[in-house]
Design a protein around this motif. Structure first.
Motif, short mmCIF file in Angstrom:
data_model
loop_
_atom_site.label_atom_id
_atom_site.label_comp_id
_atom_site.label_asym_id
_atom_site.label_seq_id
_atom_site.Cartn_x
_atom_site.Cartn_y
_atom_site.Cartn_z
N GLU A 66 -18.71 -10.37 -40.96
CA GLU A 66 -18.22 -9.01 -40.79
C GLU A 66 -16.70 -8.95 -41.03
O GLU A 66 -16.21 -8.05 -41.72
CB GLU A 66 -18.55 -8.51 -39.39
CG GLU A 66 -18.12 -7.10 -39.11
CD GLU A 66 -18.51 -6.65 -37.72
OE1 GLU A 66 -17.72 -5.90 -37.13
OE2 GLU A 66 -19.58 -7.05 -37.21
N GLU A 67 -15.97 -9.91 -40.48
CA GLU A 67 -14.51 -9.91 -40.63
C GLU A 67 -14.08 -10.19 -42.07
O GLU A 67 -13.11 -9.61 -42.55
CB GLU A 67 -13.88 -10.95 -39.69
CG GLU A 67 -13.97 -10.55 -38.25
CD GLU A 67 -13.35 -11.58 -37.32
OE1 GLU A 67 -12.69 -12.52 -37.81
OE2 GLU A 67 -13.53 -11.43 -36.10
N LEU B 135 -6.21 -10.74 -42.46
CA LEU B 135 -6.24 -12.15 -42.83
C LEU B 135 -7.16 -12.90 -41.89
O LEU B 135 -7.03 -12.81 -40.66
CB LEU B 135 -4.84 -12.75 -42.75
CG LEU B 135 -4.71 -14.24 -43.08
CD1 LEU B 135 -5.09 -14.50 -44.54
CD2 LEU B 135 -3.30 -14.73 -42.80
N VAL B 136 -8.12 -13.62 -42.46
CA VAL B 136 -9.03 -14.48 -41.70
C VAL B 136 -8.70 -15.92 -42.09
O VAL B 136 -8.76 -16.27 -43.27
CB VAL B 136 -10.50 -14.17 -42.01
CG1 VAL B 136 -11.42 -15.08 -41.20
CG2 VAL B 136 -10.81 -12.70 -41.73
N ALA C 137 -9.78 -7.74 -47.15
CA ALA C 137 -9.54 -8.92 -46.31
C ALA C 137 -9.28 -10.15 -47.19
O ALA C 137 -9.87 -10.29 -48.27
CB ALA C 137 -10.73 -9.18 -45.39
N GLN C 138 -8.42 -11.01 -46.70
CA GLN C 138 -8.12 -12.27 -47.36
C GLN C 138 -8.58 -13.39 -46.44
O GLN C 138 -8.20 -13.40 -45.26
CB GLN C 138 -6.61 -12.41 -47.63
CG GLN C 138 -6.20 -13.75 -48.18
CD GLN C 138 -6.69 -13.98 -49.59
OE1 GLN C 138 -6.48 -13.14 -50.46
NE2 GLN C 138 -7.35 -15.07 -49.82
N ALA C 139 -9.37 -14.31 -46.94
CA ALA C 139 -9.83 -15.44 -46.14
C ALA C 139 -9.23 -16.72 -46.70
O ALA C 139 -9.21 -16.94 -47.91
CB ALA C 139 -11.35 -15.53 -46.13
N LEU C 140 -8.72 -17.56 -45.80
CA LEU C 140 -8.18 -18.87 -46.15
C LEU C 140 -8.89 -19.92 -45.30
O LEU C 140 -9.14 -19.70 -44.12
CB LEU C 140 -6.67 -18.93 -45.84
CG LEU C 140 -5.79 -17.87 -46.50
CD1 LEU C 140 -4.38 -17.96 -45.96
CD2 LEU C 140 -5.80 -18.07 -48.01
N VAL C 141 -9.19 -21.07 -45.90
CA VAL C 141 -9.87 -22.14 -45.18
C VAL C 141 -9.02 -23.40 -45.25
O VAL C 141 -8.59 -23.81 -46.34
CB VAL C 141 -11.27 -22.41 -45.77
CG1 VAL C 141 -11.96 -23.55 -45.02
CG2 VAL C 141 -12.12 -21.15 -45.72
N TYR C 142 -8.80 -23.99 -44.08
CA TYR C 142 -8.04 -25.26 -43.99
C TYR C 142 -8.93 -26.31 -43.38
O TYR C 142 -9.75 -26.06 -42.56
CB TYR C 142 -6.80 -25.07 -43.11
CG TYR C 142 -5.76 -24.21 -43.77
CD1 TYR C 142 -4.76 -24.78 -44.53
CD2 TYR C 142 -5.78 -22.82 -43.62
CE1 TYR C 142 -3.79 -24.00 -45.14
CE2 TYR C 142 -4.82 -22.02 -44.22
CZ TYR C 142 -3.82 -22.62 -44.98
OH TYR C 142 -2.87 -21.83 -45.58
N SER D 151 -7.29 -12.98 -37.80
CA SER D 151 -8.40 -13.57 -37.08
C SER D 151 -8.43 -15.05 -37.43
O SER D 151 -8.55 -15.42 -38.59
CB SER D 151 -9.72 -12.90 -37.47
OG SER D 151 -10.80 -13.53 -36.79
N LEU D 152 -8.30 -15.90 -36.42
CA LEU D 152 -8.31 -17.34 -36.59
C LEU D 152 -9.65 -17.88 -36.11
O LEU D 152 -10.04 -17.65 -34.96
CB LEU D 152 -7.18 -17.98 -35.79
CG LEU D 152 -7.15 -19.50 -35.70
CD1 LEU D 152 -6.95 -20.13 -37.07
CD2 LEU D 152 -6.05 -19.95 -34.74
N TRP D 153 -10.36 -18.57 -37.01
CA TRP D 153 -11.65 -19.18 -36.67
C TRP D 153 -11.47 -20.68 -36.57
O TRP D 153 -10.94 -21.32 -37.49
CB TRP D 153 -12.69 -18.83 -37.73
CG TRP D 153 -13.24 -17.46 -37.51
CD1 TRP D 153 -12.63 -16.28 -37.82
CD2 TRP D 153 -14.47 -17.13 -36.90
NE1 TRP D 153 -13.42 -15.23 -37.44
CE2 TRP D 153 -14.56 -15.73 -36.88
CE3 TRP D 153 -15.52 -17.88 -36.37
CZ2 TRP D 153 -15.66 -15.06 -36.34
CZ3 TRP D 153 -16.61 -17.21 -35.85
CH2 TRP D 153 -16.67 -15.82 -35.82
#
Length: 119
Positions: free
Chosen positions: A107-108, A5-6, A114-119, A37-39
Motif C-alpha cells: 500500500e505504501e 519515500l519508503v 512514491a519512491q522506494a529504496l532498498v538497502y 516510511s522505514l521498513w
C-alpha cells in the motif's frame, strides 16, 4: 512538495555500512520534510528492538539516533514475518515502531509518486 519515500533496510549488524546508509537516508529525508516510511526486514528487524542496536560505525551517526529520528518524524515498521521468525513482539519494540505485513508495505509503495529504496 516532496514525494513519499519508503526505505527498506534488510540488514543490521551483519552489514553495518549498508544498514547505516539506509537509516541515514531515511533520517535525512525526514529532516528535509519528506513523508518517510522505514521498513526493517531480515536482520534489519533487530534495529527496531530495544537494546539490540549492536553496532557502531565510525564517522556515522549512532543507529539508535537515526531510528529515533525517523520514528519521531515518520513511520518505522518491522516486517511481520521477520519479527515472527526472530521471536520479536510488539512489547520488544522501541517507542514509535510497529509490526506490519506485506499488505501495508505494498500500500505504501503504490501511493502515487512514491519512491522506494532498498538497502
Amino acid at each position: 512538495m516532496t514525494r513519499p519515500l519508503v526505505v527498506k533496510v534488510t540488514c543490521g549488524s551483519d552489514e553495518p555500512e549498508r544498514s547505516n546508509q539506509g537509516l541515514t537516508v531515511a533520517a535525512t529525508a525526514v529532516s528535509a520534510g519528506a513523508e518517510v516510511s522505514l521498513w526493517l526486514t531480515g536482520e534489519g528487524s533487530w534495529l527496531g528492538v530495544a537494546g539490540r542496536m549492536a553496532f557502531a560505525l565510525p564517522h556515522a551517526a549512532p543507529v539508535g539516533d537515526l531510528v529515533a529520528a525517523v520514528a519521531a518524524g515518520g513511520r518505522v515498521t518491522v516486517c511481520t514475518q521477520c519479527a515472527q521468525r526472530r521471536g520479536i513482539t510488539e512489547a520488544d519494540l522501541l517507542p514509535g515502531v510497529r509490526i506490519a505485513g506485506s499488505s501495508a508495505f505494498v500500500e505504501e509503495t503504490l501511493v502515487p509518486d512514491a519512491q522506494a529504496l532498498v538497502y
